[in-house]
Every structure is written in C-alpha cells, then in structure tokens.
Design an enzyme around this catalytic site. Structure first.
Site, mmCIF file in Angstrom:
data_model
loop_
_atom_site.group_PDB
_atom_site.id
_atom_site.type_symbol
_atom_site.label_atom_id
_atom_site.label_comp_id
_atom_site.label_asym_id
_atom_site.label_seq_id
_atom_site.Cartn_x
_atom_site.Cartn_y
_atom_site.Cartn_z
ATOM 1 N N MET A 123 27.049 -42.678 149.512
ATOM 2 C CA MET A 123 28.295 -43.207 150.090
ATOM 3 C C MET A 123 29.525 -42.879 149.258
ATOM 4 O O MET A 123 30.441 -43.678 149.166
ATOM 5 C CB MET A 123 28.191 -44.744 150.231
ATOM 6 C CG MET A 123 27.107 -45.165 151.169
ATOM 7 S SD MET A 123 26.895 -46.951 151.224
ATOM 8 C CE MET A 123 25.994 -47.260 149.721
ATOM 9 N N ASP A 170 20.256 -49.007 163.320
ATOM 10 C CA ASP A 170 21.675 -48.714 163.150
ATOM 11 C C ASP A 170 21.957 -47.225 163.081
ATOM 12 O O ASP A 170 21.096 -46.405 163.370
ATOM 13 C CB ASP A 170 22.304 -49.511 162.001
ATOM 14 C CG ASP A 170 21.394 -49.634 160.827
ATOM 15 O OD1 ASP A 170 20.669 -48.670 160.561
ATOM 16 O OD2 ASP A 170 21.407 -50.698 160.178
ATOM 17 N N LYS A 186 27.013 -50.204 165.668
ATOM 18 C CA LYS A 186 28.400 -50.032 166.086
ATOM 19 C C LYS A 186 29.329 -50.870 165.227
ATOM 20 O O LYS A 186 29.119 -52.054 165.043
ATOM 21 C CB LYS A 186 28.542 -50.467 167.555
ATOM 22 C CG LYS A 186 27.683 -49.629 168.473
ATOM 23 C CD LYS A 186 28.506 -48.912 169.519
ATOM 24 C CE LYS A 186 27.690 -47.810 170.182
ATOM 25 N NZ LYS A 186 26.577 -48.371 170.957
HETATM 26 N N1 SAH Z 1 18.849 -46.712 152.744
HETATM 27 C C1 SAH Z 1 19.411 -45.380 152.791
HETATM 28 C C2 SAH Z 1 20.814 -45.306 152.251
HETATM 29 C C3 SAH Z 1 21.808 -46.074 153.076
HETATM 30 S S1 SAH Z 1 23.439 -45.960 152.457
HETATM 31 C C4 SAH Z 1 18.459 -44.430 152.029
HETATM 32 O O1 SAH Z 1 17.546 -44.886 151.347
HETATM 33 O O2 SAH Z 1 18.636 -43.218 152.152
HETATM 34 C C5 SAH Z 1 24.093 -44.664 153.450
HETATM 35 C C6 SAH Z 1 24.285 -43.429 152.625
HETATM 36 O O3 SAH Z 1 23.052 -42.778 152.455
HETATM 37 C C7 SAH Z 1 25.184 -42.398 153.237
HETATM 38 O O4 SAH Z 1 26.559 -42.682 153.026
HETATM 39 C C8 SAH Z 1 24.759 -41.163 152.490
HETATM 40 O O5 SAH Z 1 25.289 -41.149 151.195
HETATM 41 C C9 SAH Z 1 23.273 -41.398 152.367
HETATM 42 N N2 SAH Z 1 22.511 -40.727 153.429
HETATM 43 C C10 SAH Z 1 21.681 -41.280 154.316
HETATM 44 N N3 SAH Z 1 21.089 -40.339 155.078
HETATM 45 C C11 SAH Z 1 21.564 -39.159 154.653
HETATM 46 C C12 SAH Z 1 21.320 -37.804 155.005
HETATM 47 N N4 SAH Z 1 20.473 -37.482 155.991
HETATM 48 N N5 SAH Z 1 21.980 -36.844 154.336
HETATM 49 C C13 SAH Z 1 22.839 -37.139 153.346
HETATM 50 N N6 SAH Z 1 23.102 -38.393 152.965
HETATM 51 C C14 SAH Z 1 22.473 -39.391 153.596
#
Ligand code: SAH
Length: 517
Positions: free
Chosen positions: A186, A43, A70
């Site tokens: 998020m 995704d 998407k």
């Molecule tokens: N499973 C993921 C989180 C998914 S929820 C993890 O463990 O990181 C999606 C959220 O993760 C985004 O809204 C943001 O808050 C955060 N996120 C994911 N990748 C990011 C990145 N490269 N930089 C900043 N925030 C990130």
C-alpha cells in the site's frame, strides 16, 4: 433462507486467504470451502474468477455473495464495523461463511480484527492462510525476498502511513539500518516520502528497488530502478495500486530469474471460442505460455438421441469403415454403445478412421486403435487416403459426426461408390453465457481470436454481431477454418500448418515472436 439440515449453532466463518490473484495460488482448503460454503463475503482484491468458480459449482442452494469492497462515503472503521456485523449475522443464522480476503487474511488484511469480533460473540471461526502478495508478486517478477549473500531477513511494512506525518508508527531509520529486504504494501502514493525517510536513515539511494503492479495476474507490470529513482519511474510508467514495492539487493536477481513476464505469449490477450468441453486444453496451453486468455464458450455440445444411432450400433459389424470426425463424436458414440449394453468388441473386424490425432486419442482411450488417420487433418485428406486404399467401392461406411458438419467426406465417399450411413451424434449450439463479457473484451481490444473449426467462426459471429467481427484478427487451425473466417471479414493473421491444438499454439507463438515492436 437457511439450510434446513443445519442448526443455528453450526454457523462458522472461515477467514480465507484468496492469494494474490492467480487463482492457482488459492490453497486446497480455500478452494474446498469456496465450493461448499453458504455465503461469501469478499472485497476488491478477490479475483472474480474465484467467485465464478464458487457460483459455477452445483449445490442445493445458490451461494450468497456479499461485496463489501465498495468504498462509499463511510469511514474505514464504519465500514469495518458493518463487515463485522454482517459476519456475525450470517454466522448466527447457522451459515458457513467464507470471508475471502486478498493474499493472506492476517497480513495487512484486518482479518484479525474480524476474528476478534467473532471471538467476542463466541462464534466459531477458522483461519485459512493464503499466499501473500508481498512474497508472490516479487516471486512472479523473479525477485526472491531472501537470497543467500543478498538478504538474510525481510520486513513486511505498510506504506499506508505517511512518514511525513508526526504520528507515524514505523521506524523508517531502524529499517534503513536493518539491512534486509523491505517489502512495502500500500505504498505507491507515499513512496517518495518513504524513500526519503530510508535514505535519511542511512540506506544508500543506489540500492536496487522494484515495483510490481497486479502481481501474478496476466496484466502484471514491473518497474525496476533504485531506491532513489523508483518513485519517479513509477510515476513515469503510470503504475497505480495495487503495487508491491521491494527494496534491496535481491531485486537484481530479476535479471537472471525473471520468468513470468518473459513467457512467449505474456501480455497478449487471446480469445478462445471453442465449446466449453473442448476449450480446456487450448486455453490451458495458451495461459501456460503467458497469454491472458478470454475463454468464451461460443458453442456448447448438445447430444442428439436418435434411433439411427441405436440401429447403427446393432449393425456395427456390417460396416467396413466407421469414420469419426471429432473427439466429441467418439465420446458420444461410446456413451450410446454402453447404453445399448455393448462395448468396443462391437468394432472387432471393422476398420476405424479418425480425421485427426485428437480423435484418434479419444478412440484409443476407449480401446480402439485407428486404422487410418490422414497426414493433413482435414476431411479432404481423409477422403484421399480412403480413395488411395481402393476398398470403399460397394462398402458400407458409418460416418459419425455433428449435425451441420461439412459433407465433403460422405459426399466424396458416395461418389466413390460407398454406401454411407450418416449419424449425427450432437449439435453445437451457441451459448448465451459470457457473450457480454466477450463483447466488452473485444471492444477493449484483444490481440487475436482463435478459431478451431468453421462452426466456431459462425458461432463467434452470431455471438458478437457482424460489426464486431469485421477487422478482428483471427488465428485459425487450418485452411477450411481460415476460408470460413475470411468470408466473415475476419483478418486471419495466423494459420496452423499442423491442424491440431498444439499446432495452433505453435503458430501463435511464432506469430508473436515475429511481432517485436
Ligand atoms: N492481505 C493482503 C494485503 C492487503 S493490503 C496480502 O496478504 O497480500 C493491500 C495491498 O496489498 C495493496 O495495496 C498492494 O500493496 C498489495 N497487493 C495485493 N494484491 C496485490 C497484487 N496482486 N499485486 C501487487 N500488490 C498487491
């Protein structure tokens, strides 16, 4: 199409954490599965570089890619049901499926719901944890989530739920009292109300806070403020998702241990246009200094097989000098030597010259120390050095090079009275791969395009077209390349004084250090 060597029962879904973005933060297990699986379901937050890695790997059948990121009209839960069904179908078909999820699959990633769905169908699955953004994005911003004396606990919390709504399941005032670091996923949009809820719960509005956007990517941006002022600062700076927000005294450590965005080339987009087989060291070095490297293979090396090479090898001992103009020439010469059942002993008693240090290193790796390597790494300098030795008149010289290479050296040697045999070991051919991506990035604006040879200039011009070339800022490895670039209308703003890859890298660092805006 299923792999005939597999039976239906073999299907397995691997819920793999892709890490936060930097491809280097993928686990070894994740990398191994990406290059051996039959299908990848990914995704929005999976770095395209990881998919490219999977696609570039040779396998019996091309890997199937499913983009489920998407957002159509379907509701979140309908989308999740469709993903679950896709995973179930692929596993039932006997496929080895990587379900690639940003960060860690079990941290706000709904990976556990997918595992539940698979468990209900008694299908096999494995969990491959990943580096979660909530730890990695702060770390790349120089913020530890715990620190002795500053935070003894950390809470990962989703900002997805609006605290102003009655149904909230997050106890913000309990978090406000807990005293550790708060890492918010998020939560860009809801931050104003979350900050209020924390302050109302008793947390000081003056507690340091930071937002990290696109953490671990070359485009990472960090805003620091306090709990009371961060939401406004994010708005002012225009940060939008994906953002990790960190709240707590640990944020102050960024001042002393910030590193990622303080590297000399951070924030610079640099195009590397060498042939793929040579580009690794230049792009690796630039990336290590923080540059966003757009690595476009402008040319690729196509070996030439010809009887002239075999004849030269059989008569190698008749030459007084053998001259190599590139590491590719050395590599292909060695291949030809081995194919003829020979080895480096054929060069016993023969003088060997290399045009530059990389060529000399390549020679050393096949057991041959060079007898002559000029101070400036251009053909003219090597010619001068040979002239100074005064032993080329009447001597047989083998000139091992690329088709289409400049003729300065062999022509000069002929003038000096040498008997020169030129063998072309390879040609550089423009590669269609990546050209559209190059055009797109150039149109979007890049800081500089690197040129490491006159042929890289023409390959670049062939690839992007004359209009796109004029006005591009170039960084050149030396005077000959600079001249070639200028004739194409490229604005050469950097020229290495030492015509080597490290020399070019140093010149780029100096150039951007000056450009303090
Ligand atoms: N499973 C993921 C989180 C998914 S929820 C993890 O463990 O990181 C999606 C959220 O993760 C985004 O809204 C943001 O808050 C955060 N996120 C994911 N990748 C990011 C990145 N490269 N930089 C900043 N925030 C990130």
């Amino acid at each position: 199409m299923t792999n005939p060597t597999r039976t239906r029962g073999d299907g397995t879904v691997y819920l793999v954490g892709a890490g936060p973005g930097d491809p280097g933060l993928l686990t070894l297990r994740g990398g191994e599965l990406l290059v051996t699986c039959d299908a990848i379901v990914y995704d929005a937050l999976a770095n395209p570089a990881l998919l490219a890695l999977a696609e570039a790997t040779e396998r019996e059948q091309p890997v199937e890619l499913y983009d489920v990121g998407k957002r159509g009209g379907a509701s979140e839960s309908a989308r999740q049901d469709e993903i679950n069904e896709l995973l179930i179908r692929l596993a039932r078909d006997g496929k080895r499926v990587v379900r690639l999820k940003g960060g860690d699959p079990f941290v706000f990633g709904r990976g556990s719901e997918e595992a539940e769905a698979l468990a209900r169908e008694a299908l096999r699955f494995e969990i491959v944890p990943g580096v979660t953004a909530g730890i990695a994005a702060p770390a790349y911003a120089g913020i530890p989530v715990t620190h002795r004396g500053a935070a003894t606990s950390v809470t990962f919390v989703t900002g997805h739920e609006d605290p102003a709504k009655e149904a909230t399941t997050v106890d913000w005032s309990a978090l406000a009292r807990a005293g550790g670091t708060i890492v918010l996923y998020m939560g860009v949009k809801t931050l104003p109300r979350i900050s209020d809820a924390l302050v109302n719960g008793g947390m000081a509005a003056t507690v340091p806070a930071a937002a990290v956007q696109w953490g671990t990517y070359p485009r990472q941006r960090t805003v620091t403020a306090t709990l009371g002022t961060l939401a406004a600062a994010i708005e002012r700076e225009g940060l939008t998702a994906p953002v990790i927000t960190v709240i707590g005294p640990v944020v102050s450590l960024r001042e002393t241990i910030g590193w990622f965005d303080r590297r000399p080339l951070f924030g610079k987009t640099i195009v590397v246009t060498r042939a793929r087989s040579q580009s690794a060291t230049l792009s690796d070095r630039l990336a290590a200094l923080g540059a966003d490297v757009v690595e476009i293979p402008a040319t690729r090396i196509e070996p030439i097989e010809s009887p002239a090479i075999d004849e030269a090898i059989e008569r190698l001992r008749d030459y007084k000098w053998v001259i190599f103009t590139s590491q590719n020439a050395v590599g292909l010469f060695w291949d030809a030597l081995r194919a003829a059942g020979r080895d480096a002993r054929m060069l016993a008693g023969v003088n060997v010259a290399a045009v530059g240090p990389a060529t000399a290193d390549a020679l050393l790796s096949i057991g041959v120390a060079t007898d002559l390597s000029p101070e400036r790494f251009v053909a003219e300098a090597l010619l001068d050095a040979l002239r100074d030795r005064g032993d080329v008149r009447g001597a047989r010289v083998l000139y091992a090079t690329a088709e289409g290479a400049r003729e300065v050296l062999p022509d000069g040697l002929v003038e000096l009275g040498a008997l020169v045999d030129r063998v072309h070991l390879y040609r550089s051919v423009p590669s269609g791969e990546g050209v559209d991506e190059l055009k797109r990035r150039i149109a979007a604006g890049v800081d500089v395009v690197t040129f490491t040879s006159a042929s890289s200039v023409s390959a670049f011009a062939d690839a992007v077209g004359g209009d796109a070339v004029a006005g591009v800022q170039g960084a050149s490895i030396g005077p000959i390349t600079t001249a070639a670039a200028r004739t194409m209308g490229i604005d050469v703003v950097v020229e290495a004084s030492d015509s080597t890859i490290p020399g070019l890298v140093n010149a780029l660092v100096d150039h951007f250090a000056k450009d303090v805006t």
